[in-house]
Design an enzyme around this catalytic site. Structure first.
Site, PDB file in Angstrom:
ATOM      1  N   ASP A  43     -29.056  76.954 -43.899  1.00 45.56           N
ATOM      2  CA  ASP A  43     -30.014  76.305 -44.785  1.00 45.56           C
ATOM      3  C   ASP A  43     -30.921  77.302 -45.496  1.00 45.56           C
ATOM      4  O   ASP A  43     -31.376  77.045 -46.616  1.00 45.56           O
ATOM      5  CB  ASP A  43     -30.858  75.294 -44.011  1.00 45.56           C
ATOM      6  CG  ASP A  43     -31.438  74.213 -44.914  1.00 45.56           C
ATOM      7  OD1 ASP A  43     -30.664  73.673 -45.739  1.00 45.56           O
ATOM      8  OD2 ASP A  43     -32.637  73.907 -44.797  1.00 45.56           O
ATOM      9  N   CYS A 136     -30.556  65.706 -51.777  1.00 40.56           N
ATOM     10  CA  CYS A 136     -31.107  66.578 -50.737  1.00 40.56           C
ATOM     11  C   CYS A 136     -32.502  66.121 -50.321  1.00 40.56           C
ATOM     12  O   CYS A 136     -32.719  65.752 -49.165  1.00 40.56           O
ATOM     13  CB  CYS A 136     -31.094  68.033 -51.206  1.00 40.56           C
ATOM     14  SG  CYS A 136     -31.784  69.172 -49.989  1.00 40.56           S
ATOM     15  N   GLU A 206     -24.504  66.108 -47.572  1.00 38.02           N
ATOM     16  CA  GLU A 206     -25.613  66.181 -46.623  1.00 38.02           C
ATOM     17  C   GLU A 206     -25.141  65.814 -45.213  1.00 38.02           C
ATOM     18  O   GLU A 206     -25.506  66.474 -44.238  1.00 38.02           O
ATOM     19  CB  GLU A 206     -26.752  65.244 -47.047  1.00 38.02           C
ATOM     20  CG  GLU A 206     -27.564  65.737 -48.222  1.00 38.02           C
ATOM     21  CD  GLU A 206     -28.377  66.970 -47.894  1.00 38.02           C
ATOM     22  OE1 GLU A 206     -28.755  67.150 -46.706  1.00 38.02           O
ATOM     23  OE2 GLU A 206     -28.644  67.760 -48.807  1.00 38.02           O
TER      24      GLU A 206
END
Length: 222
Positions: A43, A136, A206
């Site tokens: 991430d 997101c 996701e």
């Protein structure tokens, strides 16, 4: 509104993410620490590229306020969202800066970011890229709100992660919705379908990103 239709369509995806093991680990406060580390390595790289994609949208906008907002979002992605990362790193008992030096693109995260870059370079209007990016913050917000509404997080070490995404996404999502809804008023049916697919596919990305982290996904060796 067009974006409301999109959000209604992806609600089952978000609910399935809520029930997946990564989010359930956050809810129970017992998320595997190696999954946390895997997530943070991926991430941190993802957010760097996310900020760069915001910068690619600036030439596509003509309004001063929109440009100003994107610049603020670049700063938030680079410097604000790190607070949520530190919550996870502290929970896992690792030094965040040392951990992310070993960041790596795994298959699911690699596919996701390329989906956004494709739209940024393929289409002149920012809405196509925004529909690939908006899931997101939207998915994180919705997951956090569901977690807070359905669970008692007292003494949960990951509660600050949940609270961060409950309160920091509204303004961003509002801006993204307005841009897309304005474009949708004059978009062709074919263009609307591309916007829809971008939004839905990013919600699926996701889901895969969280599962990638929980399952410690790596590139297969041949």
């Amino acid at each position: 509104m067009f974006t409301e239709e999109l959000k209604k369509e992806v609600e089952p995806i978000i609910e399935s993410i809520y029930n997946d093991p990564f989010i359930q680990g956050i809810i129970k406060g017992d998320l595997k620490k190696d999954a946390v580390c895997h997530y943070l390595k991926a991430d941190s790289l993802y957010l760097n590229e996310f900020a760069k994609i915001y910068s690619l949208l600036i030439p596509k906008l003509n309004d001063r306020e929109g440009i100003k907002f994107l610049l603020e979002q670049i700063d938030f992605v680079m410097n604000g969202e790190i607070d949520a990362h530190y919550t996870l790193a502290n929970y896992a008992g690792v030094d965040y800066k040392s951990l992310i030096k070993e960041g790596e693109w795994y298959p699911s995260s690699d596919h996701y970011i390329k989906h956004m870059y494709y739209n940024a370079y393929r289409y002149s209007d920012a809405s196509f890229t925004i529909c690939a990016m908006a899931p997101c913050p939207y998915v994180y917000q919705q997951l956090a709100l569901k977690i807070r509404a359905r669970n008692d997080l007292t003494n949960n070490p990951l509660k600050p992660w949940v609270e961060f995404y409950c309160v920091n996404m509204d303004e961003l999502i509002g801006h993204l919705d307005r841009w897309v809804n304005a474009f949708s008023q004059t978009a062709s049916d074919d263009e609307l379908e591309i916007l829809r697919k971008n939004f839905v596919e990013s919600c699926i990305h996701e889901k895969r990103f969280f599962n990638m982290s929980y399952n410690i996904e790596t590139w297969e060796e041949y």
